[in-house]
Scaffold this motif. Structure first.
Motif, mmCIF file in Angstrom:
data_model
loop_
_atom_site.group_PDB
_atom_site.id
_atom_site.type_symbol
_atom_site.label_atom_id
_atom_site.label_comp_id
_atom_site.label_asym_id
_atom_site.label_seq_id
_atom_site.Cartn_x
_atom_site.Cartn_y
_atom_site.Cartn_z
ATOM 1 N N GLU A 113 54.466 37.295 31.735
ATOM 2 C CA GLU A 113 53.278 37.250 32.848
ATOM 3 C C GLU A 113 52.858 38.652 33.429
ATOM 4 O OE1 GLU A 113 54.313 34.141 35.557
ATOM 5 O OE2 GLU A 113 54.853 32.676 33.742
ATOM 6 N N ALA A 114 53.690 39.306 33.600
ATOM 7 C CA ALA A 114 53.225 40.762 33.929
ATOM 8 C C ALA A 114 52.572 41.498 33.191
ATOM 9 C CB ALA A 114 54.661 41.623 34.531
ATOM 10 N N LEU A 115 52.983 41.447 31.852
ATOM 11 C CA LEU A 115 52.021 41.967 30.615
ATOM 12 C C LEU A 115 50.559 41.422 30.841
ATOM 13 C CD1 LEU A 115 51.595 43.964 28.558
ATOM 14 C CD2 LEU A 115 52.881 42.147 27.079
ATOM 15 N N THR A 116 50.629 40.005 30.934
ATOM 16 C CA THR A 116 49.565 39.350 30.795
ATOM 17 C C THR A 116 48.456 39.579 31.822
ATOM 18 O OG1 THR A 116 50.339 37.604 29.377
ATOM 19 C CG2 THR A 116 48.235 37.129 30.560
ATOM 20 N N VAL A 117 48.854 39.584 33.133
ATOM 21 C CA VAL A 117 48.311 39.977 34.279
ATOM 22 C C VAL A 117 47.449 41.300 34.107
ATOM 23 C CG1 VAL A 117 48.373 40.395 36.773
ATOM 24 C CG2 VAL A 117 49.179 38.217 35.835
ATOM 25 N N ARG A 118 48.223 42.243 33.536
ATOM 26 C CA ARG A 118 47.501 43.503 33.301
ATOM 27 C C ARG A 118 45.910 43.510 32.574
ATOM 28 N NH1 ARG A 118 50.854 47.532 34.312
ATOM 29 N NH2 ARG A 118 52.994 46.859 34.487
ATOM 30 N N VAL A 119 45.925 42.192 31.879
ATOM 31 C CA VAL A 119 44.719 41.853 31.283
ATOM 32 C C VAL A 119 43.792 40.970 31.931
ATOM 33 C CG1 VAL A 119 43.597 41.223 28.973
ATOM 34 C CG2 VAL A 119 45.963 42.451 28.988
ATOM 35 N N THR A 120 44.391 39.994 32.512
ATOM 36 C CA THR A 120 43.707 38.711 32.874
ATOM 37 C C THR A 120 43.388 39.137 34.494
ATOM 38 O OG1 THR A 120 45.487 37.301 33.454
ATOM 39 C CG2 THR A 120 44.636 37.471 31.258
ATOM 40 N N GLY A 121 44.134 39.987 35.345
ATOM 41 C CA GLY A 121 44.153 39.991 36.684
ATOM 42 C C GLY A 121 44.783 38.779 37.580
ATOM 43 N N ASP A 122 44.835 37.723 36.980
ATOM 44 C CA ASP A 122 45.998 36.688 37.367
ATOM 45 C C ASP A 122 46.034 35.736 36.279
ATOM 46 O OD1 ASP A 122 43.658 34.759 37.326
ATOM 47 O OD2 ASP A 122 42.945 35.758 39.341
ATOM 48 N N LEU A 123 46.734 34.589 36.614
ATOM 49 C CA LEU A 123 46.922 33.602 35.456
ATOM 50 C C LEU A 123 46.152 32.240 35.949
ATOM 51 C CD1 LEU A 123 50.751 34.219 35.235
ATOM 52 C CD2 LEU A 123 48.799 34.950 33.527
ATOM 53 N N THR A 124 45.138 32.175 36.786
ATOM 54 C CA THR A 124 44.354 31.026 37.223
ATOM 55 C C THR A 124 43.443 30.809 35.883
ATOM 56 O OG1 THR A 124 42.588 32.331 38.295
ATOM 57 C CG2 THR A 124 44.409 31.472 39.628
ATOM 58 N N TYR A 125 43.076 29.422 35.795
ATOM 59 C CA TYR A 125 42.156 29.062 34.915
ATOM 60 C C TYR A 125 40.842 29.287 35.710
ATOM 61 C CZ TYR A 125 45.826 26.906 32.110
ATOM 62 O OH TYR A 125 46.896 26.456 31.130
ATOM 63 N N HIS A 126 39.807 29.979 34.824
ATOM 64 C CA HIS A 126 38.457 30.108 35.165
ATOM 65 C C HIS A 126 37.482 28.995 34.347
ATOM 66 C CE1 HIS A 126 39.217 34.435 36.319
ATOM 67 N NE2 HIS A 126 39.957 33.727 36.964
#
Length: 246
Positions: free
Chosen positions: A223-236
């Motif tokens: 999740e930390a790695l992913t947030v570096r790309v997405t900014g957060d883990l919410t659905y848009h």
């Protein structure tokens, strides 16, 4: 005259030395290729990083209008050679083909020619400048967040498949990180050293996903790695444009 195969018993046992021992016979075969006039040795072995599973990779310049790939074995070593006219290589540079640019930027000329020298100089300049950063599209972002949430569900239930799903999601996140940061893409085998050079914390997160025995630690790193790309883990909100059905 074609070089005689080296007896198996006399071949070096060190992987890099074994690859380098096959170079003279390989170069002789490349020189015998009709239309060929220059060759660049590239890939892991050219960087001195060859292992027991490495092959020898070459970019070969040829005259004429044809391009082709050749695969063969020399002294027990697999060889792959890409044959292109110089103008085709420049077209691949112009199209932003990162793998070709990287191979020319990092490769070692083993059959020199002024055309090859010019291409290497162009590739090094392009490689130093880096590719244009590409923002993560909504579809790709949705897929990445969905993969991370699938992994979160497996981590919470203790399902051993968490390892597989988390690693798959980490691969998507890492590829997206290269795109959004404007880094040249490399094979997965080189992800960690390249990340260590560009973003040590991202490298640490990926290393944890790959090695943590505990699902919760693995998921937290994912999740930390992913947030570096997405900014957060919410659905848009988002979606693709309508496409006519034939």
């Amino acid at each position: 005259m074609t070089a005689e195969p080296t007896p198996e018993a006399t071949l070096p046992t060190d992987p890099q030395a074994r690859l380098e021992a096959a170079l003279p016979a390989t170069l002789e075969r490349l020189r015998a290729t009709p239309g060929a006039y220059a060759a660049l040795w590239c890939g892991s072995a050219a960087r001195g990083e060859g292992n027991a599973h490495s092959d020898l990779d070459f970019h070969v310049l040829v005259s004429g209008d044809d391009r082709w790939r050749a695969n063969y074995v020399v002294n027990g070593v697999p060889v792959e050679a890409f044959h292109n006219p110089a103008r085709k290589v420049r077209a691949m540079f112009a199209a932003g083909q990162g793998d070709t640019i990287t191979m020319y930027a990092e490769g070692r000329p083993v059959w020199p020619h002024p055309d090859l020298d010019a291409l290497i100089a162009e590739a090094r300049a392009l490689h130093a400048a880096g590719p244009e950063a590409r923002p993560l599209g909504q579809q790709a972002r949705f897929r990445l967040v969905e993969e991370v949430m699938d992994a979160r569900a497996l981590a919470g239930s203790g399902d051993p498949l968490h390892v597989l799903v988390a690693c798959r999601a980490a691969g998507l996140a890492t590829e997206a990180l290269f795109d959004t940061r404007g880094w040249w893409k490399v094979k997965p085998q080189r992800w960690l050293p390249v990340l260590r050079a560009h973003d040590p914390e991202a490298a640490r997160d990926l290393q944890t996903v790959l090695t943590a025995p505990d699902a919760s630690a693995r998921q937290a790193a994912l999740e930390a790695l992913t947030v570096r790309v997405t900014g957060d883990l919410t659905y848009h909100e988002g979606g693709s444009d309508p496409v006519a059905v034939p």
